[in-house]
Design a protein around this motif. Structure first.
Motif, PDB file in Angstrom:
ATOM      1  N   ASP A   7      40.456  41.476  34.251  1.00 16.22           N
ATOM      2  CA  ASP A   7      41.312  40.357  33.848  1.00 16.22           C
ATOM      3  C   ASP A   7      40.566  39.307  33.021  1.00 16.22           C
ATOM      4  OD1 ASP A   7      39.755  39.107  35.747  1.00 16.22           O
ATOM      5  OD2 ASP A   7      41.397  38.712  37.155  1.00 16.22           O
ATOM      6  N   GLY A   8      39.271  39.514  32.793  1.00 17.21           N
ATOM      7  CA  GLY A   8      38.483  38.604  31.974  1.00 17.21           C
ATOM      8  C   GLY A   8      38.129  37.299  32.643  1.00 17.21           C
ATOM      9  N   LEU A   9      38.365  37.192  33.930  1.00 13.02           N
ATOM     10  CA  LEU A   9      38.150  35.917  34.629  1.00 13.02           C
ATOM     11  C   LEU A   9      36.811  35.833  35.360  1.00 13.02           C
ATOM     12  CD1 LEU A   9      41.704  35.262  36.154  1.00 13.02           C
ATOM     13  CD2 LEU A   9      40.648  34.163  34.159  1.00 13.02           C
ATOM     14  N   THR A  10      36.186  36.971  35.626  1.00 14.18           N
ATOM     15  CA  THR A  10      34.953  36.967  36.406  1.00 14.18           C
ATOM     16  C   THR A  10      33.828  37.658  35.642  1.00 14.18           C
ATOM     17  OG1 THR A  10      36.211  37.030  38.476  1.00 14.18           O
ATOM     18  CG2 THR A  10      33.877  37.598  38.590  1.00 14.18           C
ATOM     19  N   TYR A  11      32.717  36.930  35.479  1.00 14.08           N
ATOM     20  CA  TYR A  11      31.513  37.477  34.865  1.00 14.08           C
ATOM     21  C   TYR A  11      30.446  37.557  35.954  1.00 14.08           C
ATOM     22  CZ  TYR A  11      33.313  36.771  30.110  1.00 14.08           C
ATOM     23  OH  TYR A  11      34.052  36.841  28.958  1.00 14.08           O
ATOM     24  N   LEU A  44      36.221  32.018  35.744  1.00 13.31           N
ATOM     25  CA  LEU A  44      36.863  31.170  34.750  1.00 13.31           C
ATOM     26  C   LEU A  44      38.285  30.827  35.157  1.00 13.31           C
ATOM     27  CD1 LEU A  44      35.753  33.033  31.484  1.00 13.31           C
ATOM     28  CD2 LEU A  44      34.543  31.250  32.753  1.00 13.31           C
ATOM     29  N   SER A  45      38.778  29.720  34.659  1.00 15.57           N
ATOM     30  CA  SER A  45      40.167  29.338  34.922  1.00 15.57           C
ATOM     31  C   SER A  45      41.126  30.127  34.042  1.00 15.57           C
ATOM     32  CB  SER A  45      40.359  27.835  34.685  1.00 15.57           C
ATOM     33  OG  SER A  45      39.920  27.479  33.384  1.00 15.57           O
ATOM     34  N   GLN A  46      40.617  30.619  32.914  1.00 17.25           N
ATOM     35  CA  GLN A  46      41.385  31.499  32.044  1.00 17.25           C
ATOM     36  C   GLN A  46      40.397  32.307  31.211  1.00 17.25           C
ATOM     37  OE1 GLN A  46      43.733  28.671  29.834  1.00 17.25           O
ATOM     38  NE2 GLN A  46      42.195  28.454  28.233  1.00 17.25           N
ATOM     39  N   PRO A  47      40.790  33.467  30.715  1.00 14.28           N
ATOM     40  CA  PRO A  47      39.839  34.284  29.947  1.00 14.28           C
ATOM     41  C   PRO A  47      39.275  33.526  28.744  1.00 14.28           C
ATOM     42  CG  PRO A  47      41.805  35.547  30.504  1.00 14.28           C
ATOM     43  CD  PRO A  47      42.107  34.125  30.875  1.00 14.28           C
ATOM     44  N   ASP A  48      38.005  33.736  28.483  1.00 15.46           N
ATOM     45  CA  ASP A  48      37.345  33.061  27.367  1.00 15.46           C
ATOM     46  C   ASP A  48      36.343  34.023  26.725  1.00 15.46           C
ATOM     47  OD1 ASP A  48      36.099  31.436  25.560  1.00 15.46           O
ATOM     48  OD2 ASP A  48      35.268  30.029  27.013  1.00 15.46           O
ATOM     49  N   LYS A  93      29.576  19.389  26.731  1.00 13.01           N
ATOM     50  CA  LYS A  93      30.216  19.616  28.025  1.00 13.01           C
ATOM     51  C   LYS A  93      31.445  20.515  27.901  1.00 13.01           C
ATOM     52  CE  LYS A  93      31.869  16.943  32.015  1.00 13.01           C
ATOM     53  NZ  LYS A  93      32.115  15.567  32.522  1.00 13.01           N
ATOM     54  N   GLN A  94      32.106  20.477  26.733  1.00 15.51           N
ATOM     55  CA  GLN A  94      33.313  21.285  26.562  1.00 15.51           C
ATOM     56  C   GLN A  94      33.016  22.778  26.622  1.00 15.51           C
ATOM     57  OE1 GLN A  94      31.852  19.529  24.208  1.00 15.51           O
ATOM     58  NE2 GLN A  94      31.746  20.662  22.266  1.00 15.51           N
ATOM     59  N   LEU A  95      31.758  23.173  26.398  1.00 10.87           N
ATOM     60  CA  LEU A  95      31.401  24.584  26.492  1.00 10.87           C
ATOM     61  C   LEU A  95      31.649  25.145  27.885  1.00 10.87           C
ATOM     62  CD1 LEU A  95      27.968  24.634  24.599  1.00 10.87           C
ATOM     63  CD2 LEU A  95      30.182  25.389  23.713  1.00 10.87           C
ATOM     64  N   PHE A  96      31.622  24.277  28.875  1.00 11.76           N
ATOM     65  CA  PHE A  96      31.709  24.710  30.263  1.00 11.76           C
ATOM     66  C   PHE A  96      33.055  24.366  30.908  1.00 11.76           C
ATOM     67  CE2 PHE A  96      27.556  23.008  29.036  1.00 11.76           C
ATOM     68  CZ  PHE A  96      26.811  24.173  29.005  1.00 11.76           C
ATOM     69  N   ALA A  97      33.979  23.844  30.088  1.00 10.11           N
ATOM     70  CA  ALA A  97      35.250  23.350  30.643  1.00 10.11           C
ATOM     71  C   ALA A  97      36.073  24.441  31.300  1.00 10.11           C
ATOM     72  CB  ALA A  97      36.063  22.676  29.537  1.00 10.11           C
ATOM     73  N   GLY A  98      35.929  25.675  30.838  1.00 13.38           N
ATOM     74  CA  GLY A  98      36.735  26.759  31.385  1.00 13.38           C
ATOM     75  C   GLY A  98      36.165  27.398  32.630  1.00 13.38           C
ATOM     76  N   ILE A  99      35.001  26.930  33.092  1.00 16.12           N
ATOM     77  CA  ILE A  99      34.383  27.502  34.290  1.00 16.12           C
ATOM     78  C   ILE A  99      35.016  26.879  35.536  1.00 16.12           C
ATOM     79  CG2 ILE A  99      32.251  27.742  35.616  1.00 16.12           C
ATOM     80  CD1 ILE A  99      30.723  27.800  32.989  1.00 16.12           C
ATOM     81  N   ALA A 100      35.571  27.723  36.402  1.00 15.90           N
ATOM     82  CA  ALA A 100      36.183  27.240  37.647  1.00 15.90           C
ATOM     83  C   ALA A 100      35.157  27.159  38.765  1.00 15.90           C
ATOM     84  CB  ALA A 100      37.339  28.155  38.057  1.00 15.90           C
ATOM     85  N   SER A 101      34.219  28.106  38.804  1.00 16.69           N
ATOM     86  CA  SER A 101      33.196  28.083  39.847  1.00 16.69           C
ATOM     87  C   SER A 101      32.012  28.941  39.452  1.00 16.69           C
ATOM     88  CB  SER A 101      33.763  28.594  41.183  1.00 16.69           C
ATOM     89  OG  SER A 101      34.122  29.961  41.083  1.00 16.69           O
ATOM     90  N   VAL A 102      30.849  28.603  40.029  1.00 16.30           N
ATOM     91  CA  VAL A 102      29.619  29.372  39.835  1.00 16.30           C
ATOM     92  C   VAL A 102      29.060  29.656  41.224  1.00 16.30           C
ATOM     93  CG1 VAL A 102      27.381  29.495  38.704  1.00 16.30           C
ATOM     94  CG2 VAL A 102      29.191  28.101  37.694  1.00 16.30           C
ATOM     95  N   GLU A 103      28.818  30.926  41.522  1.00 11.15           N
ATOM     96  CA  GLU A 103      28.427  31.305  42.881  1.00 11.15           C
ATOM     97  C   GLU A 103      27.210  32.211  42.852  1.00 11.15           C
ATOM     98  OE1 GLU A 103      30.206  34.162  46.461  1.00 11.15           O
ATOM     99  OE2 GLU A 103      31.501  33.532  44.796  1.00 11.15           O
ATOM    100  N   ALA A 104      26.238  31.937  43.725  1.00  4.27           N
ATOM    101  CA  ALA A 104      25.081  32.808  43.892  1.00  4.27           C
ATOM    102  C   ALA A 104      25.451  33.895  44.894  1.00  4.27           C
ATOM    103  CB  ALA A 104      23.885  32.015  44.381  1.00  4.27           C
TER     104      ALA A 104
END
Length: 397
Positions: free
Chosen positions: A79-83, A142-146, A121-132
């Protein structure tokens, strides 16, 4: 306008390299205001530190391609939402601390935080969360595919920093790169030395020194004295024929990602009137500026793209040089007698020299400018951050 980047090099450098020269001195026009690429817009910081001291999950090559950096590989969900990024192992920061997934989480969360001072800062606006997920795996949701995410993460503003180094990062940067910061003689130079514990391929050099010379006369003197091995973005194109005729030197010419603009502060009068902005545009003879300030080494552009970009659209005709149209637009805006404004210029010669020419062109249509020459740190504080200007000239990279 589009400037050509000019590199004047000592011809002997290639010979020295064959003899395994282990140090290099490179001159640049601009000195960084500080050494944290994640909290300033100055490209001068990246000129010294990008992929040398600091690294990101991805990185740009000299062709503009995006390739693995601290992330050796990644998977993207359907779905393009998780890297899911798989990190290099055994990498360490220059202070000896280990690099792991928690450093990535810290860096990206810091960059996108509400109180972030990151210039992009706008480069990171679409990131919903970062998890180790584990020490060598990071999941970015991501909040939407990018489709630009991997590109965005290659910017100097997205490099990975260690939490332990943040308090002193502007003066003593600590990264994971092939070179570590050694010394900053403010007003003169920055020295980097080889990181013998680098996780990747060892660099050929043991030391690199970046000298800062913005004055064209001083730049010429330094080159002729052979005090430097190369000058990237040489500030005095009128000297190039002399260098080309001298067997000690080699001149490389090429285009740059730097689009040089005359910026207008449209938040203040009279530039809040589109007719005034159009009048300024039609008062400028771009080719005359290129010829006078850069001795013809540049290309007029009509959009905020480099001409070598496949998406470049030539719209120069929309703001062609037409002083009579400029005067008519000013009269239509109620400024038939013209007006006065400020023109604040950073140190590079394209700005200082170009500013004088543009001031003369604006004077022909009734616009008087008060020129103020600023040092780079002053320009960033007063113009870029403080928005205290009427007009300014700067190259966007």
């Amino acid at each position: 306008m589009k400037r050509l980047v000019l590199a004047a090099l000592l011809a002997g450098t290639a010979t020295f390299a064959q003899a395994q020269q282990t140090d290099l001195t490179i001159a640049l026009q601009l000195e960084p205001p500080h050494l944290d690429p994640t909290s300033a817009a100055a490209g001068a910081i990246d000129s010294v530190l990008y992929t040398n001291v600091f690294e990101g999950l991805t990185k740009f090559t000299e062709t503009g391609a995006v390739v693995p950096g601290l992330a050796r590989e990644w998977e993207i969900s359907d779905d393009g939402l998780t890297y899911t990024f798989h990190l290099v192992e055994r990498a360490t920061f220059h202070d000896g601390t280990d690099f792991d997934a928690e450093d990535v989480v810290f860096s990206l969360d810091r960059a996108r935080a509400e109180d972030s001072t990151n210039a992009q800062k706008q480069l990171f606006a679409g990131i919903a969360s970062v998890e180790a997920v584990d020490p060598v795996t990071v999941k970015v949701t991501l909040s939407q595919p990018d489709g630009n995410l991997l590109f965005n993460l290659a910017w100097g503003d997205a490099v990975i920093v260690a939490p332990e180094s943040i308090d002193d990062i502007k003066a003593r940067p600590v990264g994971t790169g092939p070179f570590r910061f050694e010394d900053w003689r403010q007003g003169d130079s920055i020295t980097l030395v080889r990181n013998d514990d680098y996780w990747g391929d060892a660099p050929a050099l043991t030391q690199a020194t970046f000298k800062f010379i913005s004055d064209p006369t001083a730049a010429f003197a330094a080159m002729m004295a052979q005090d430097i091995d190369a000058f990237a973005g040489y500030p005095a194109p009128e000297n190039l024929p002399q260098f080309e005729a001298d067997p000690r030197f080699k001149v490389l010419r090429g285009s740059t990602e730097g689009e040089t603009i005359l910026a207008m502060n449209n938040a203040v009068a009279p530039f809040d009137d589109v007719r005034v902005r159009e009048a300024v545009a039609h008062a400028i003879d771009r080719q005359a500026v290129i010829d006078g300030a850069m001795f013809g080494l540049g290309t007029p552009i009509g959009t905020h793209f480099a001409p070598h970009n496949p998406d470049y659209e030539d719209l120069t005709a929309l703001s062609d040089f037409d002083p009579e149209k400029s005067k008519a637009l000013l009269a239509e805006a109620g400024l038939a007698d013209g007006f006065s404004t400020t023109l604040k210029l950073p140190p590079p010669s394209y700005a200082r020299r170009g500013g004088e020419i543009i001031a003369a062109q604006l004077r022909e249509v009734g616009i008087e400018t008060e020129i103020t020459n600023l040092e780079w740190a002053q320009w960033l504080e007063q113009v870029f951050n403080g928005k205290d200007f009427g007009l300014t000239i700067v190259s966007h990279t």
